[in-house]
Design an enzyme around this catalytic site. Structure first.
Site, PDB file in Angstrom:
ATOM      1  CG  ASP A   8      -1.819  -1.156   1.330  1.00 53.82           C
ATOM      2  OD1 ASP A   8      -2.007  -1.966   0.236  1.00 53.82           O
ATOM      3  OD2 ASP A   8      -2.445  -1.448   2.498  1.00 53.82           O
ATOM      4  CG  ASP A 129     -13.778  -2.043  -0.518  1.00 53.26           C
ATOM      5  OD1 ASP A 129     -13.220  -3.248  -0.981  1.00 53.26           O
ATOM      6  OD2 ASP A 129     -13.317  -1.101  -0.835  1.00 53.26           O
TER       7      ASP A 129
END
Length: 236
Positions: A8, A129
């Site tokens: 990330d 998500d």
């Protein structure tokens, strides 16, 4: 089952967040350093998220991500900040293995269909998500409907795979909640990669036995609670 270490990227650095909150970021060095670290440990694919893109700076970290792709040569799935067909095309054309379409897939579902027709379903992953069974978008701030309904819709539109992130447990290193994954697998025939809460080899084995196609290792990997080797052995 594939094991994807997470890389990330925020402000050019590899970081880990807790519950997606920018202020929780802990930096671990450059993206390329960390990618090589996990590949040397036995990984053969990477899960890369452009966090600056997710927070609104779509063009951020392009140099770092391009370098990572070119220097490693491994399969990369990439998400974060992909807001248009043009964004997705640009990443696919520089070598990303598949793009992860999150908020944009909910705002403009036809983008899933169009990119799947143009590049092939295997290069288009729809992000699901979810928190409490509801899809969350825009940095997990806005609810957008039932996660199972969205998964079915993305499959109908031609997505080649799904990324399911259980926001409720993401980044906490307290283990997975298998029930939402089980329900999702009952509602789709697509390959499903699971992120959020994967902390121990036992978590990996549970997901393997449920039938997921891949797992993402994030905070637990960076904090040493699980290793690439342990995860790969559990995935077999």
């Amino acid at each position: 089952m594939m094991v994807f270490p997470a890389v990330d990227i925020l402000n050019g650095q590899c970081v880990q967040l807790v519950q997606g909150k920018r202020e929780s970021a802990v930096a671990y060095g450059t993206p390329l350093e960390n990618a090589r670290r996990w590949l040397d440990a036995g990984a053969d694919a990477l899960h890369v998220i452009n966090l600056d893109g997710a927070f609104g700076s779509a063009q951020a970290n392009v140099r770092e991500i391009r370098e990572l792709i070119q220097e490693t040569g491994v399969f990369v799935e990439l998400g974060g900040g992909i807001r248009s067909r043009e964004d997705a095309r640009a990443w696919l054309e520089i070598g990303v293995g598949r793009v992860i379409l999150g908020t944009v897939a909910v705002r403009e579902p036809e983008i899933v269909r169009d990119l799947s027709l143009e590049f092939g379903p295997e290069q288009v992953m729809a992000g699901v998500d979810a928190r409490g069974g509801r899809v969350v978008i825009e940095g997990w701030e806005e609810e957008a409907g039932d996660y199972l309904s969205w998964a079915e819709h993305f499959e109908m539109l031609g997505a080649g795979s799904l990324l399911f992130t259980n926001v409720s447990v993401e980044g906490l290193c307290r283990g997975i909640d298998p029930e939402p994954v089980r329900h999702l697998l009952e509602h789709t025939d697509l390959p499903v990669v699971v992120a959020g809460g994967v902390t121990t080899p036992a978590d990996v084995r549970i997901l393997r036995d449920l039938g997921v196609s891949g797992v993402v290792l994030g905070s637990a990997l960076y904090s040493g609670k699980i290793t690439i080797r342990e995860a790969r052995e559990a995935a077999q």
